[in-house]
Design a protein around this motif. Sequence first.
Motif, PDB file in Angstrom:
ATOM      1  N   ARG A 113       8.238  -6.243   1.152  1.00  0.00           N
ATOM      2  CA  ARG A 113       9.201  -5.988   0.086  1.00  0.00           C
ATOM      3  C   ARG A 113      10.591  -6.354   0.590  1.00  0.00           C
ATOM      4  O   ARG A 113      11.017  -5.894   1.649  1.00  0.00           O
ATOM      5  CB  ARG A 113       9.161  -4.529  -0.366  1.00  0.00           C
ATOM      6  CG  ARG A 113      10.118  -4.263  -1.527  1.00  0.00           C
ATOM      7  CD  ARG A 113       9.792  -2.992  -2.279  1.00  0.00           C
ATOM      8  NE  ARG A 113      10.652  -2.858  -3.451  1.00  0.00           N
ATOM      9  CZ  ARG A 113      10.443  -3.456  -4.615  1.00  0.00           C
ATOM     10  NH1 ARG A 113       9.377  -4.230  -4.774  1.00  0.00           N
ATOM     11  NH2 ARG A 113      11.268  -3.293  -5.621  1.00  0.00           N
ATOM     12  N   GLU A 170       8.681  -8.095  -4.259  1.00  0.00           N
ATOM     13  CA  GLU A 170       7.619  -8.387  -3.302  1.00  0.00           C
ATOM     14  C   GLU A 170       7.644  -9.858  -2.904  1.00  0.00           C
ATOM     15  O   GLU A 170       7.855 -10.741  -3.734  1.00  0.00           O
ATOM     16  CB  GLU A 170       6.260  -8.036  -3.903  1.00  0.00           C
ATOM     17  CG  GLU A 170       5.096  -8.147  -2.934  1.00  0.00           C
ATOM     18  CD  GLU A 170       3.794  -7.699  -3.555  1.00  0.00           C
ATOM     19  OE1 GLU A 170       3.006  -8.582  -3.956  1.00  0.00           O
ATOM     20  OE2 GLU A 170       3.568  -6.464  -3.642  1.00  0.00           O
ATOM     21  N   VAL A 177       9.271  -3.727   5.032  1.00  0.00           N
ATOM     22  CA  VAL A 177      10.440  -3.854   4.166  1.00  0.00           C
ATOM     23  C   VAL A 177      11.535  -4.606   4.920  1.00  0.00           C
ATOM     24  O   VAL A 177      11.844  -4.285   6.071  1.00  0.00           O
ATOM     25  CB  VAL A 177      10.975  -2.481   3.710  1.00  0.00           C
ATOM     26  CG1 VAL A 177      12.205  -2.674   2.811  1.00  0.00           C
ATOM     27  CG2 VAL A 177       9.902  -1.698   2.975  1.00  0.00           C
TER      28      VAL A 177
END
Length: 322
Positions: free
Chosen positions: A40, A81, A168
Motif C-alpha cells: 500500500r 494498492e 506500507v
Amino acid sequence: MKMNFMKLFGMAMACVAALGFTSCNHKELCFHHDNSETLRLVFDWRDAPDAAPVGMVAFFYPEDPEMESYRFDFDNRFGGEISLAPGRYRVIAYNNDTSGVLFRGMDSHGEHTAFTREGGLFEPVGQYGKITRAPRARDTENESISICPDEMWGCSEVEVNVPVEGNVIYLYPHELTCVYTYEIRNVKNLDVVTQMSASLSGMSPELRFCDEELGHTPVTLPFEANAADDKTITGRFITFGHHEDLPNPHKMMLYVWTAQGKQYAFGADDEKFNLTDQVHAAPNRRRVHLIIDGLEIPRGEEGNEFDPSADDWQDVNVDVPM
C-alpha cells in the motif's frame, strides 16, 4: 498452452490500453510479476496540509539495471494498492492533475523534469500566437516567453526497499512550485481600462524532480492583471521560482488596453517595475508578494477605433507624486 498464451496476450493488451488512457483518466498503472509484492502506497500530507490535488502519480526506478521501472497513477491524493518486485528503488511522486506542465526524461530518476511550453505574451487575455512588437523590459528583451505552470506538490525519495516493513510505503509530498501575488497601488484613471496583462522576467522554465534543481535559462512569464478596485491592480500566478545563482533581473511589465482604443505598456524603463530586490528579499520563496506604488494611465483621445492586433504600443513611464 494455447489458453495460457491467449491469457497472457490479453493481459498485455490490457496494459497497453491502460497506458493509452492514463493521461486523460489517471487510471492506476502497474506491471505485475510472479514474484511481486502487494503493498500500500500512502501519501502523507503533513508537509503540505492545505494541498488538495485531484490525483497523484508515483514512479519507482530500480537501482538494478535489469529491472523495469514502475508507474502508478491514482485518482485521489491518498494513494492505494500497488505491486512491486523485490528490490531497491528511487521514487519520484507528484500530482497528476496538471494541464499546462510538460515532462521529459521520465525514464530516468535523475533526468525526470517538469517544464512549460513557450507561449505568447498575451495568452492570459486570450490572444494566442499573435506577433507583436509590444515593449519588453530593458535587458530582458531576448528572454523566451513560457506559460506559467500549474501548482505542483511532490517528493523524491532516495531509497525504498521492497519488501518493506508492514507492506506500507509512505511518501511525504511538499510544495514544488511558488505562488506569486502582486499589487499596483494608487493607480489613476483605471476606469478607462478594458483589459490588462502583465509579465515578470528572470524566472525559471523548469524543475528537475530528483534534487529540485531549477533551470538555468531565464524566461519571462505572462499572467493576468485585474482591477481589484478603482485604484488597485492585482494578480496571482504560479512559477517554478528563480535560480538564485543567476544575476538576471526580475522586471515586471504591465500592458493596458483602454476604451479609447489605446494600448499602453508600463515598465520598460521604469525602475519601480524592477522587482529584483523584492523577489530576492522575500522571506518565503514559496509565497512572494510584490508591490508597485503609483501609476497613471493616460486617458488618451476619445473616439479612436480599437484594434487588438495592432502593434502601436505606447511605452509610458509616469511617476505619480505621492
